[in-house]
Design an enzyme around this catalytic site. Structure first.
Site, PDB file in Angstrom:
ATOM      1  N   GLU A  10     130.986  78.853   1.310  1.00 47.83           N
ATOM      2  CA  GLU A  10     131.776  79.539   0.261  1.00 47.83           C
ATOM      3  C   GLU A  10     130.834  80.010  -0.828  1.00 47.83           C
ATOM      4  O   GLU A  10     130.832  79.492  -1.938  1.00 47.83           O
ATOM      5  CB  GLU A  10     132.850  78.605  -0.315  1.00 47.83           C
ATOM      6  CG  GLU A  10     133.868  79.325  -1.202  1.00 47.83           C
ATOM      7  CD  GLU A  10     134.593  78.407  -2.175  1.00 47.83           C
ATOM      8  OE1 GLU A  10     135.295  77.496  -1.719  1.00 47.83           O
ATOM      9  OE2 GLU A  10     134.442  78.612  -3.396  1.00 47.83           O
ATOM     10  N   HIS A 177     140.709  81.840  -1.254  1.00 50.11           N
ATOM     11  CA  HIS A 177     139.856  81.364  -2.349  1.00 50.11           C
ATOM     12  C   HIS A 177     140.636  81.406  -3.657  1.00 50.11           C
ATOM     13  O   HIS A 177     141.486  82.260  -3.847  1.00 50.11           O
ATOM     14  CB  HIS A 177     138.608  82.255  -2.437  1.00 50.11           C
ATOM     15  CG  HIS A 177     137.601  81.785  -3.435  1.00 50.11           C
ATOM     16  ND1 HIS A 177     137.724  82.029  -4.788  1.00 50.11           N
ATOM     17  CD2 HIS A 177     136.462  81.084  -3.271  1.00 50.11           C
ATOM     18  CE1 HIS A 177     136.680  81.480  -5.410  1.00 50.11           C
ATOM     19  NE2 HIS A 177     135.912  80.900  -4.516  1.00 50.11           N
ATOM     20  N   ASP A 297     129.414  76.589  -3.263  1.00 53.59           N
ATOM     21  CA  ASP A 297     130.053  77.375  -4.323  1.00 53.59           C
ATOM     22  C   ASP A 297     128.988  77.986  -5.229  1.00 53.59           C
ATOM     23  O   ASP A 297     129.171  78.118  -6.441  1.00 53.59           O
ATOM     24  CB  ASP A 297     131.074  76.565  -5.133  1.00 53.59           C
ATOM     25  CG  ASP A 297     132.279  77.415  -5.544  1.00 53.59           C
ATOM     26  OD1 ASP A 297     132.222  78.651  -5.401  1.00 53.59           O
ATOM     27  OD2 ASP A 297     133.274  76.838  -6.017  1.00 53.59           O
TER      28      ASP A 297
HETATM   29 MN    MN Z   1     134.061  79.745  -4.905  1.00 56.75          MN
END
Ligand code: MN
Length: 346
Positions: A10, A177, A297
């Protein structure tokens, strides 16, 4: 022993056009719950905003250097939230196509370092469906990312069905998301900045995922795969009560399975931004080891923390390999390293 392959699933990037368009929205007085964050990002002085914008725009330099330093093999990239979902439909669709073209070009340049999830503009569901097909076909990308609500609407509305048809037909996993809560939901979150990743993102996206389960979309498309970040946006923890209340309530939709059964059949979760052993151990029990993928992230959270967390998590080597690489290879159709080496020799 061969070094563990690490695929982070991600990981965000931005295009200059996207950041400009977001700043334009803020300047024009956008009143969505995403405005406080993007207002901060548009400001010139904030050191966090400066670093994150620099790292979002960079693809070939600082990003690869950090990946190399921490032993991260691959970023599965997606245009940063909220993608193109805050823009007028035509502009959004054009920006999505352009961003996906550039992403495909980058992946072609670094096939072992990057994979990509396409951006789409749900504002125009028919165009979005065509872009899903183009991204999975011609561009060879690995799935699609949608950043929760679009103009305060959720994907269980009938008009978004073409997007799921296209995703199911082309085998595109949909990564749902977060973004800040929709206008109908946002009010109480705005005090204390709770509309952010601290709480609102997970509440918004968890709600969205439960709405999708309730809509019957997974009965209609039994092979459809929805991916949730942040250890499943709270859903694994709620699974027992979702199932219990779904089965005992009187005003529920008719579904073939219980919510928890869809979670295990049609969903996968990632560890993005949730570097916590206890949550991981619980999620392995709740959704199964084959449904969990590692994520950082980047650049919103840091690479060393995420690597250290997964290196040290109390797991068997086999389970660690599934979370670090094997599940991502299967779910996002990423060539395993052994195949890559074969291809190089051929
Ligand atoms: Mn993210």
């Amino acid at each position: 022993m061969q070094r563990q392959r690490r695929i982070a699933t991600e990981e965000a990037f931005a295009t200059p056009e996207q950041l400009e368009a977001l700043a334009d929205r803020i300047a024009a007085g956008d009143d969505s719950a995403d405005a406080p964050f993007w207002g901060m990002m548009a400001g010139s002085a904030n050191p966090f905003a400066q670093r994150v914008k620099r790292q979002l725009l960079d693809l070939d330099d600082e990003r690869l250097a950090i990946m190399d330093a921490e032993g991260v093999d691959m970023h599965v990239l997606a245009l940063t939230s909220p993608g193109v979902q805050m823009f007028a439909p035509d502009r959004a669709a054009a920006m999505a196509r352009d961003s996906n073209d550039r992403l495909a070009e980058l992946v072609a340049r670094h096939p072992r370092r990057f994979a990509g999830l396409a951006t789409i503009a749900p504002q125009d569901p028919e165009a979005a469906a065509l872009e899903v097909e183009r991204a999975m076909g011609k561009l060879g990308l690995n799935g699609v990312m949608i950043n929760s609500h679009t103009n305060d609407e959720y994907l269980d509305e009938e008009k978004y069905l073409p997007i799921f048809e296209a995703a199911a037909a082309s085998g595109a996993p949909i990564y749902l998301h977060p973004r800040a809560p929709s206008r109908g939901m946002a009010g109480p979150y705005l005090k204390y900045g709770l509309e952010t990743a601290m709480w609102g993102y997970g509440a918004e996206t968890g709600l969205h995922a439960v709405r999708l389960i309730m809509s019957g979309v997974f009965d209609r498309f039994p092979g459809l795969r929805l991916v949730l970040g942040h250890m499943g946006e709270g859903l694994p923890f709620w699974q027992w009560r979702l199932d219990y209340m779904f089965a005992s309530g009187s005003n529920r939709p008719k579904l073939e399975l219980l919510p928890g059964e869809y979670m295990r059949r049609n969903m996968a979760i990632t560890t993005s931004g949730m570097n916590w052993d206890k949550a991981l151990a619980f999620c392995i029990e709740a959704v199964g080891i084959d449904n969990i993928m590692w994520a950082i992230d980047y650049p919103y959270q840091t690479t060393p923390e995420a690597v250290e967390f997964m290196d040290r998590a109390p797991l068997s080597d086999e389970d660690r390999t599934k979370i670090y690489a094997g599940n991502a290879e299967r779910i996002f159709n990423i060539a395993p390293l052994a195949d890559e080496l074969e291809m190089e020799r051929a």
